[in-house]
Scaffold this motif. Structure first.
Motif, PDB file in Angstrom:
ATOM      1  N   THR A  29       0.807  -1.221   0.000  1.00  0.00           N
ATOM      2  CA  THR A  29       0.000   0.000   0.000  1.00  0.00           C
ATOM      3  C   THR A  29       0.841   1.272   0.000  1.00  0.00           C
ATOM      4  N   ALA A  30       2.075   1.180   0.521  1.00  0.00           N
ATOM      5  CA  ALA A  30       2.949   2.368   0.565  1.00  0.00           C
ATOM      6  C   ALA A  30       4.402   1.937   0.678  1.00  0.00           C
ATOM      7  N   ILE A  31       5.273   2.696   0.018  1.00  0.00           N
ATOM      8  CA  ILE A  31       6.709   2.436   0.088  1.00  0.00           C
ATOM      9  C   ILE A  31       7.365   3.648   0.725  1.00  0.00           C
ATOM     10  N   GLU A  32       8.040   3.416   1.839  1.00  0.00           N
ATOM     11  CA  GLU A  32       8.743   4.479   2.555  1.00  0.00           C
ATOM     12  C   GLU A  32      10.236   4.202   2.523  1.00  0.00           C
ATOM     13  N   ARG A  33      11.027   5.164   2.954  1.00  0.00           N
ATOM     14  CA  ARG A  33      12.482   5.034   3.020  1.00  0.00           C
ATOM     15  C   ARG A  33      12.891   3.884   3.949  1.00  0.00           C
ATOM     16  N   GLY A  53       0.384  -4.718   7.931  1.00  0.00           N
ATOM     17  CA  GLY A  53       1.654  -5.412   7.726  1.00  0.00           C
ATOM     18  C   GLY A  53       2.767  -4.431   7.420  1.00  0.00           C
ATOM     19  N   PHE A  54       3.984  -4.748   7.904  1.00  0.00           N
ATOM     20  CA  PHE A  54       5.131  -3.884   7.631  1.00  0.00           C
ATOM     21  C   PHE A  54       6.363  -4.745   7.361  1.00  0.00           C
ATOM     22  N   ILE A  55       7.059  -4.439   6.244  1.00  0.00           N
ATOM     23  CA  ILE A  55       8.302  -5.136   5.892  1.00  0.00           C
ATOM     24  C   ILE A  55       9.431  -4.120   5.994  1.00  0.00           C
ATOM     25  N   SER A  56      10.385  -4.352   6.895  1.00  0.00           N
ATOM     26  CA  SER A  56      11.531  -3.442   6.992  1.00  0.00           C
ATOM     27  C   SER A  56      12.400  -3.636   5.753  1.00  0.00           C
ATOM     28  N   VAL A  57      13.236  -2.654   5.444  1.00  0.00           N
ATOM     29  CA  VAL A  57      14.105  -2.709   4.264  1.00  0.00           C
ATOM     30  C   VAL A  57      14.957  -3.982   4.276  1.00  0.00           C
ATOM     31  N   ALA A  58      15.484  -4.349   5.446  1.00  0.00           N
ATOM     32  CA  ALA A  58      16.345  -5.536   5.558  1.00  0.00           C
ATOM     33  C   ALA A  58      15.620  -6.836   5.213  1.00  0.00           C
ATOM     34  N   GLU A  59      14.304  -6.867   5.391  1.00  0.00           N
ATOM     35  CA  GLU A  59      13.533  -8.089   5.156  1.00  0.00           C
ATOM     36  C   GLU A  59      12.904  -8.156   3.758  1.00  0.00           C
ATOM     37  N   LEU A  60      13.226  -7.191   2.890  1.00  0.00           N
ATOM     38  CA  LEU A  60      12.638  -7.169   1.550  1.00  0.00           C
ATOM     39  C   LEU A  60      13.265  -8.186   0.600  1.00  0.00           C
ATOM     40  N   SER A  61      14.596  -8.279   0.614  1.00  0.00           N
ATOM     41  CA  SER A  61      15.271  -9.124  -0.368  1.00  0.00           C
ATOM     42  C   SER A  61      16.628  -9.575   0.144  1.00  0.00           C
ATOM     43  N   TRP A  62      17.091 -10.711  -0.358  1.00  0.00           N
ATOM     44  CA  TRP A  62      18.441 -11.194  -0.048  1.00  0.00           C
ATOM     45  C   TRP A  62      19.468 -10.378  -0.817  1.00  0.00           C
ATOM     46  N   ARG A  64      21.283  -7.054  -2.729  1.00  0.00           N
ATOM     47  CA  ARG A  64      21.548  -5.665  -2.366  1.00  0.00           C
ATOM     48  C   ARG A  64      20.763  -4.763  -3.316  1.00  0.00           C
ATOM     49  N   PHE A  65      20.174  -3.697  -2.777  1.00  0.00           N
ATOM     50  CA  PHE A  65      19.415  -2.750  -3.602  1.00  0.00           C
ATOM     51  C   PHE A  65      19.510  -1.372  -2.968  1.00  0.00           C
ATOM     52  N   GLU A  66      19.259  -0.365  -3.764  1.00  0.00           N
ATOM     53  CA  GLU A  66      19.357   1.024  -3.282  1.00  0.00           C
ATOM     54  C   GLU A  66      18.042   1.504  -2.656  1.00  0.00           C
ATOM     55  N   ALA A  67      16.925   1.176  -3.298  1.00  0.00           N
ATOM     56  CA  ALA A  67      15.627   1.653  -2.815  1.00  0.00           C
ATOM     57  C   ALA A  67      14.607   0.516  -2.835  1.00  0.00           C
ATOM     58  N   ALA A  68      13.663   0.564  -1.889  1.00  0.00           N
ATOM     59  CA  ALA A  68      12.623  -0.468  -1.786  1.00  0.00           C
ATOM     60  C   ALA A  68      11.826  -0.603  -3.076  1.00  0.00           C
TER      61      ALA A  68
END
Length: 190
Positions: A29-33, A53-62, A64-68
């Protein structure tokens, strides 16, 4: 911050009913920093946030990426693993990466210390360089392992984009760390 079970009884009861490791579906629903909000298919609305629900940046992907926004987009359907009930924010902490195989573990299973690999320099830092040796897999070559002759900075020897031969000197599966040596991968610099 949000009060106890008496203020949001339906939301509190829903969050308390969830179990660690349970898979939950929803829509971004929303992407934040700092992370991504997910509107869950089951369960009530959140009184403040755009999703329970909330996914922290660290839990998004294995990887490396710059932005969610490189990993997910608003409106995307996601299936995540429930990590914990954040009682302060009244939200379900989720992990998207937990539902995907860890590329590092697959790489580590098929790679041995002493093995020679070829890769591309992706980042130059004061203490060494990062080299991508497989899709989503980067290892660190310490400054002292760049050449046989000491150098002041990594930039004296390599630049981002350079193709290099390296040797695996350490594989730490628990910390997901790969340590490489360019010095041992090439005898030309002696």
């Amino acid at each position: 911050m949000r009060g106890g079970p008496s203020e949001n009884p339906e939301l509190w009861a829903f969050l308390e009913s969830l179990h660690c490791g349970e898979l939950l579906s929803g829509t971004v629903t929303a992407i934040e920093r700092f992370g991504v909000f997910v509107g869950l298919d089951d369960g009530p609305e959140h009184p403040v946030f755009p999703g329970v629900g909330f996914i922290s940046v660290a839990e998004l992907s294995w990887r490396r990426f710059e932005a969610a926004s490189e990993v997910v987009r608003v409106g995307q359907r996601v299936r995540c693993e429930f990590l914990q009930f954040d009682t302060w924010n009244l939200e379900a902490r989720l992990s998207l990466r937990a539902t995907q195989p860890d590329p590092f573990q697959a790489f580590a299973a098929g790679t041995a210390v002493g093995q020679k690999l070829h890769g591309r320099v992706t980042k130059v830092v004061p203490f060494g360089v990062f080299v991508q040796v497989a899709d989503g897999i980067e290892g660190l070559v310490h400054l002292r392992e760049l050449t046989w002759t000491p150098v002041e900075t990594p930039a004296d020897v390599v630049q981002v984009g350079d193709e290099v031969a390296v040797v695996v000197t350490e594989i730490d599966r628990e910390r997901r760390r790969l340590v490489l040596s360019r010095r041992q991968g090439s005898s030309d610099d002696r």
